[in-house]
Design a protein around this motif. Structure first.
Motif, mmCIF file in Angstrom:
data_model
loop_
_atom_site.group_PDB
_atom_site.id
_atom_site.type_symbol
_atom_site.label_atom_id
_atom_site.label_comp_id
_atom_site.label_asym_id
_atom_site.label_seq_id
_atom_site.Cartn_x
_atom_site.Cartn_y
_atom_site.Cartn_z
ATOM 1 N N GLY A 7 0.348 -1.353 0.158
ATOM 2 C CA GLY A 7 -0.175 0.328 0.280
ATOM 3 C C GLY A 7 0.295 0.768 0.124
ATOM 4 O O GLY A 7 1.648 0.931 0.123
ATOM 5 N N LEU A 8 0.096 2.481 -0.204
ATOM 6 C CA LEU A 8 1.049 3.806 0.048
ATOM 7 C C LEU A 8 2.091 3.877 1.335
ATOM 8 O O LEU A 8 2.774 4.884 1.236
ATOM 9 C CB LEU A 8 0.253 4.553 -0.555
ATOM 10 N N ASP A 9 1.294 3.030 2.068
ATOM 11 C CA ASP A 9 2.147 2.853 2.896
ATOM 12 C C ASP A 9 2.457 2.080 3.638
ATOM 13 O O ASP A 9 3.474 2.059 5.321
ATOM 14 C CB ASP A 9 0.497 2.880 4.530
ATOM 15 N N ASN A 10 3.397 1.514 2.748
ATOM 16 C CA ASN A 10 3.940 0.264 2.595
ATOM 17 C C ASN A 10 3.984 -0.575 3.847
ATOM 18 O O ASN A 10 5.073 -1.142 4.014
ATOM 19 C CB ASN A 10 5.893 1.672 3.441
ATOM 20 N N LYS A 11 2.639 -0.608 4.025
ATOM 21 C CA LYS A 11 2.198 -2.141 4.804
ATOM 22 C C LYS A 11 1.795 -2.741 3.443
ATOM 23 O O LYS A 11 1.437 -2.519 2.115
ATOM 24 C CB LYS A 11 1.384 -1.766 5.319
ATOM 25 N N GLN A 50 8.715 -2.601 0.163
ATOM 26 C CA GLN A 50 9.238 -1.732 -0.944
ATOM 27 C C GLN A 50 8.299 -3.288 -2.093
ATOM 28 O O GLN A 50 7.764 -2.761 -2.791
ATOM 29 C CB GLN A 50 10.078 -2.072 -1.040
ATOM 30 N N LYS A 51 8.468 -3.791 -2.004
ATOM 31 C CA LYS A 51 7.779 -4.986 -2.763
ATOM 32 C C LYS A 51 7.759 -6.823 -2.007
ATOM 33 O O LYS A 51 7.651 -7.152 -0.942
ATOM 34 C CB LYS A 51 9.134 -5.992 -3.711
ATOM 35 N N VAL A 52 6.736 -7.110 -1.927
ATOM 36 C CA VAL A 52 6.437 -8.529 -1.336
ATOM 37 C C VAL A 52 5.999 -9.195 -3.133
ATOM 38 O O VAL A 52 6.016 -9.196 -3.997
ATOM 39 C CB VAL A 52 4.212 -8.461 -1.733
ATOM 40 N N PHE A 53 6.067 -10.992 -2.679
ATOM 41 C CA PHE A 53 6.467 -12.409 -3.800
ATOM 42 C C PHE A 53 4.970 -12.371 -3.083
ATOM 43 O O PHE A 53 5.331 -13.174 -1.980
ATOM 44 C CB PHE A 53 7.724 -12.299 -3.802
ATOM 45 N N VAL A 54 3.803 -13.465 -3.997
ATOM 46 C CA VAL A 54 3.105 -14.441 -3.669
ATOM 47 C C VAL A 54 3.504 -15.826 -4.010
ATOM 48 O O VAL A 54 3.905 -15.593 -5.061
ATOM 49 C CB VAL A 54 1.906 -13.720 -3.446
ATOM 50 N N GLY A 55 3.565 -17.024 -3.505
ATOM 51 C CA GLY A 55 3.707 -17.898 -3.594
ATOM 52 C C GLY A 55 2.137 -18.749 -3.638
ATOM 53 O O GLY A 55 1.174 -17.842 -3.046
ATOM 54 N N PRO A 56 2.196 -20.215 -3.692
ATOM 55 C CA PRO A 56 0.807 -20.913 -3.747
ATOM 56 C C PRO A 56 0.383 -21.070 -1.860
ATOM 57 O O PRO A 56 0.106 -21.631 -1.884
ATOM 58 C CB PRO A 56 1.162 -22.151 -4.168
#
Length: 103
Positions: A7-11, A50-56
């Motif tokens: 989000g814009l709040d870095n959460k 800054q980034k998020v990665f999603v796996g199964p």
């Protein structure tokens, strides 16, 4: 299908279906769950994603210092903590959630 975004709040916020019940929303708890509205992942005090990665079965967030935190299933030891334990209960998240590679 699980979705997460910064989000814009870095959460990190996650929503959708945790069909495998792995706890990959990062909100604590397991079991097949559906969230139509975004839920904030519990990543700890001062963690600004800054980034998020999603796996199964899991998800990871990276902050501006290059440190990462992952939650959900850890069935292959992919979190780098030297164990195969999942990180998906409230007591394992937030400030208790180690950065990748910390033991």
């Amino acid at each position: 299908i699980l979705h997460c975004a910064v989000g814009l709040d870095n959460k990190v916020y996650c929503w959708g279906l945790d069909a495998l019940g792995s706890g990959s929303f990062g909100t604590g708890g397991t079991g097949i769950r559906w969230f139509a509205e975004r839920q904030p992942a519990l990543l700890g005090t001062g963690f600004e994603a800054q980034k998020v990665f999603v796996g199964p079965e899991n998800a990871c967030a990276l902050n501006s210092l290059g440190n990462a935190k992952c939650w959900g299933n850890n069935t292959a030891g992919q979190f780098g903590h030297g164990d195969l334990e999942p990180r998906n209960e409230v007591t394992e998240l937030g400030d208790a959630l180690e950065f990748i590679g910390q033991k």
